[in-house]
Design an enzyme around this catalytic site. Structure first.
Site, PDB file in Angstrom:
ATOM      1  N   GLY A  46       0.833  -1.194   0.000  1.00  0.00           N
ATOM      2  CA  GLY A  46       0.000   0.000   0.000  1.00  0.00           C
ATOM      3  C   GLY A  46       0.868   1.244   0.000  1.00  0.00           C
ATOM      4  CD  GLN A  51       3.321   5.916   2.655  1.00  0.00           C
ATOM      5  OE1 GLN A  51       2.341   5.361   2.150  1.00  0.00           O
ATOM      6  NE2 GLN A  51       4.334   5.239   3.161  1.00  0.00           N
ATOM      7  CB  CYS A  89       5.258   2.081   7.116  1.00  0.00           C
ATOM      8  SG  CYS A  89       4.748   3.576   6.252  1.00  0.00           S
ATOM      9  CG  LEU A  90       6.518   0.999   0.982  1.00  0.00           C
ATOM     10  CD1 LEU A  90       5.969   1.331  -0.398  1.00  0.00           C
ATOM     11  CD2 LEU A  90       7.636  -0.035   0.876  1.00  0.00           C
ATOM     12  CG  HIS A 131      -0.518   1.131   7.108  1.00  0.00           C
ATOM     13  ND1 HIS A 131       0.450   0.677   7.988  1.00  0.00           N
ATOM     14  CD2 HIS A 131       0.113   2.007   6.283  1.00  0.00           C
ATOM     15  CE1 HIS A 131       1.600   1.280   7.702  1.00  0.00           C
ATOM     16  NE2 HIS A 131       1.431   2.083   6.671  1.00  0.00           N
ATOM     17  CD  GLU A 132      -1.161   2.512   2.680  1.00  0.00           C
ATOM     18  OE1 GLU A 132      -0.766   3.683   2.609  1.00  0.00           O
ATOM     19  OE2 GLU A 132      -0.394   1.565   2.942  1.00  0.00           O
ATOM     20  CG  HIS A 135       0.139   6.727   5.587  1.00  0.00           C
ATOM     21  ND1 HIS A 135       1.264   7.259   6.161  1.00  0.00           N
ATOM     22  CD2 HIS A 135       0.435   5.434   5.305  1.00  0.00           C
ATOM     23  CE1 HIS A 135       2.202   6.309   6.233  1.00  0.00           C
ATOM     24  NE2 HIS A 135       1.723   5.192   5.724  1.00  0.00           N
TER      25      HIS A 135
HETATM   26 ZN    ZN Z   1       2.636   3.351   5.566  1.00  0.00          ZN
END
Ligand code: ZN
Length: 166
Positions: A46, A51, A89-90, A131-132, A135
């Site tokens: 995701g 981000q 997380c990226l 999670h997304e 963000h």
């Molecule tokens: Zn993330």
């Protein structure tokens, strides 16, 4: 298609509350396509617009069931039963935490053409959507983790890969 830079760690962009998407135009389509390309290139499941430095309510998810794009997503139902799993997380490479998420959710959102959609998601898919959408509210998984994994636990988690190398 283009790979975009992923903002990392203490970048303030990751803690801003995003604005609704109002224009369902080519710019949005390009952003979503770039976000998917970036997510796949980094082996993520995701990615949210903040981000990549875009403070708009848009995210992409693919947990192995195909690519989903969520614009202005609103979670309208969360099951009472929560599941605690390791989450990463990226934007925080190398860091993992234990995070409790609802087993099942419903989410309303718009697709890239501005059409309203709704779907139910369970388990990893539900976790990724939660999670997304977090963000988009400036919340990262570290903010809500029960605790972060120690380096020893992270090493153990990836020990299968290490054994293959040996
Ligand atoms: Zn993330």
């Amino acid at each position: 298609m283009a790979i975009r830079e992923v903002f990392k760690f203490e970048d303030p962009q990751l803690h801003r509350k995003c604005h609704d998407v109002t224009n369902f135009d080519d710019r949005l389509a390009n952003l979503l396509t770039d976000m998917a390309d970036t997510m796949y290139e980094q082996n993520g499941v995701g990615l949210a617009a903040p981000q990549v430095g875009i403070i708009r309510r848009a995210c992409v998810v693919d947990v192995g069931e195909g690519l989903y794009e969520f614009i202005n997503p609103v979670i309208t139902y969360k099951s009472e039963d929560l599941i605690e799993e390791d989450e990463g997380c990226l934007s925080f490479p190398g860091e993992w935490g234990k995070v409790k998420r609802p087993q099942k959710i419903k989410v309303e959102f718009f697709d890239r053409f501005g059409k309203k959609q709704e779907l139910e998601a369970e388990d990893l898919f539900a976790r990724a959507i939660c999670h997304e959408t977090d963000h988009l509210n400036g919340t990262v998984f570290k903010d809500i983790a029960t605790r972060m994994l120690t380096q020893e636990e992270i090493d153990e988690k990836f020990s299968d890969e290490i054994e293959e190398e040996n």
